[in-house]
Design a protein around this motif. Structure first.
Motif, PDB file in Angstrom:
ATOM      1  N   PRO A   4       0.827  -1.209   0.000  1.00 61.55           N
ATOM      2  CA  PRO A   4       0.000   0.000   0.000  1.00 61.55           C
ATOM      3  C   PRO A   4       0.858   1.255   0.000  1.00 61.55           C
ATOM      4  N   GLY A   5       0.215   2.376  -0.295  1.00 56.65           N
ATOM      5  CA  GLY A   5       0.912   3.642  -0.284  1.00 56.65           C
ATOM      6  C   GLY A   5       1.226   4.091   1.132  1.00 56.65           C
ATOM      7  N   ARG A  75     -12.938   1.851  -1.294  1.00 55.74           N
ATOM      8  CA  ARG A  75     -13.131   2.643  -2.510  1.00 55.74           C
ATOM      9  C   ARG A  75     -12.940   4.132  -2.283  1.00 55.74           C
ATOM     10  N   PRO A  77     -11.141   7.342  -1.778  1.00 49.95           N
ATOM     11  CA  PRO A  77      -9.742   7.771  -1.948  1.00 49.95           C
ATOM     12  C   PRO A  77      -9.223   8.598  -0.772  1.00 49.95           C
ATOM     13  N   ARG A  80      -6.964   6.394   3.844  1.00 48.80           N
ATOM     14  CA  ARG A  80      -5.653   5.871   3.475  1.00 48.80           C
ATOM     15  C   ARG A  80      -5.239   4.633   4.260  1.00 48.80           C
ATOM     16  N   ALA A 102     -11.091  -3.236  -5.869  1.00 49.01           N
ATOM     17  CA  ALA A 102     -10.841  -1.941  -5.233  1.00 49.01           C
ATOM     18  C   ALA A 102      -9.518  -1.961  -4.482  1.00 49.01           C
ATOM     19  N   ALA A 105      -6.834  -1.614  -7.074  1.00 55.16           N
ATOM     20  CA  ALA A 105      -6.819  -0.286  -7.679  1.00 55.16           C
ATOM     21  C   ALA A 105      -6.217   0.762  -6.746  1.00 55.16           C
ATOM     22  N   ASP A 106      -6.438   0.606  -5.456  1.00 52.84           N
ATOM     23  CA  ASP A 106      -5.952   1.586  -4.474  1.00 52.84           C
ATOM     24  C   ASP A 106      -5.583   0.863  -3.180  1.00 52.84           C
ATOM     25  N   LYS A 108      -4.363  -0.054   0.348  1.00 46.61           N
ATOM     26  CA  LYS A 108      -4.161   0.707   1.579  1.00 46.61           C
ATOM     27  C   LYS A 108      -3.998  -0.264   2.736  1.00 46.61           C
ATOM     28  N   ARG A 321       3.630   7.111  -2.506  1.00 46.49           N
ATOM     29  CA  ARG A 321       2.415   7.309  -3.317  1.00 46.49           C
ATOM     30  C   ARG A 321       2.342   8.751  -3.802  1.00 46.49           C
TER      31      ARG A 321
END
Length: 321
Positions: A4-5, A75, A77, A80, A102, A105-106, A108, A321
């Motif tokens: 994750p970021g 989902r 944004p 975090r 999800a 895609a992102d 976390k 990120r």
């Protein structure tokens, strides 16, 4: 691995009811846990499912409601990281409702232990996400104050670096006498969690592929169970070939595991199942139902030195990120 970021100061993190709900006698722990997350520099969003006394059967809500709220956070944004409120007995019921796309895609961080390991392992299996087997907001972060100033600072330092730094954390600080059950050294990715959840997950479509255990350091803990139950669960892993693949083993707190009918203790049970496998084993680590805990990121390479009773994280759990 899907890292994750990295979190930044001021980021929004969510507290989610991924299993059980909040009881009145847990409110103080909950408030203290939220304060600790804020003290790490994050803005905290509380799930609407977290309402004192709100329950459905043995969970905070129905499986569909929990999954929908979890997916909303995945989902969103602005969110975090996701920290689990508490453990329980719900996660295996909604693994098929999670939006794994999800996550990809992102990605976390998702952090928790106990029943939450069901989610962490499923996410890791399906997406490679580096989840964090670590403190719950109530039983964990909410207990940092009682750990003493020095230990609290150690926990804050490790947790903050794990979530915000792209440099390896390195040596994890022990708070007790870690026990050398079998000597040796191992380097490999960390895989594990609550033993009974890991075993059950391996009977589902969300099972970890066997190759995920190749050269891995398997960590596990359990609670309110017996040495005979652990013995049988470890034999399930043996029959599945997992114990022939791993390079090392970490065992969590042993205080809440009852010795069955005057039989052998947990150490003898573990070594009996391992047999002649040349696997270093380090036990009594702060990774279970005696929080506060040290965080263990799934999939991250670690170095186990059972002779010196040390464990080091060799890679970062997050990326820029």
């Amino acid at each position: 691995m899907l890292r994750p970021g990295a979190l930044r100061p001021g980021d929004t993190v969510a507290v989610a009811a991924l299993s059980d709900g909040l009881d009145a006698d847990e409110e103080a722990l909950f408030r203290r846990g939220v304060a600790e997350l804020e003290g790490l520099g994050f803005d905290v969003q509380i799930s609407p499912l977290i309402e004192t006394g709100r329950h459905w059967w043995w969970g905070a809500a129905t499986p569909v409601e929990i999954a929908n709220e979890f997916n909303r956070m995945l989902r969103d944004p602005e969110v975090r990281a996701i920290f689990a409120l508490i453990g329980g007995r719900m996660t295996l019921s909604y693994l098929d409702l999670i939006d794994y796309a999800a996550v990809e895609a992102d990605p976390k961080p998702v952090i928790g232990f106990s029943d939450i390991d069901g989610v962490l392992l499923a996410l890791h299996s399906r997406t490679g996400l580096v989840g964090g087997h670590g403190d719950l907001v109530t039983f964990g972060y909410g207990e940092w104050q009682g750990a003493g100033a020095e230990r609290r600072q150690e926990l804050a330092d490790v947790s903050s670096r794990l979530l915000t730094s792209t440099s390896p954390v390195g040596l994890l600080p022990a708070d007790s006498a870690w026990e050398r059950w079998r000597g040796g050294h191992a380097v490999g990715p960390l895989i594990g969690g609550l033993l009974n959840r890991l075993v059950r997950l391996q009977a589902t479509p969300f099972a970890l592929p066997p190759e995920r255990f190749d050269g891995a350091i398997l960590f596990w803990e359990d609670v309110n169970t017996s040495t005979s139950a652990v013995w049988n669960d470890l034999h399930v892993l043996r029959h599945a070939g997992i114990l022939d693949r791993i390079a090392g083993m970490l065992v969590g707190p042993v205080a809440d595991i009852e010795v069955t009918d005057g039989g052998p203790g947990l150490r003898e049970v573990v070594l009996d199942v391992l047999g002649g496998r040349d696997i270093p084993v380090l036990a009594n680590l702060e990774i279970g139902h005696n929080p506060p805990n040290l965080p263990l990121p799934l999939g991250v390479r670690a170095q186990l030195d059972a002779d010196a009773a040390t464990l080091s994280l060799l890679e970062s759990a997050v990326v820029e990120r």
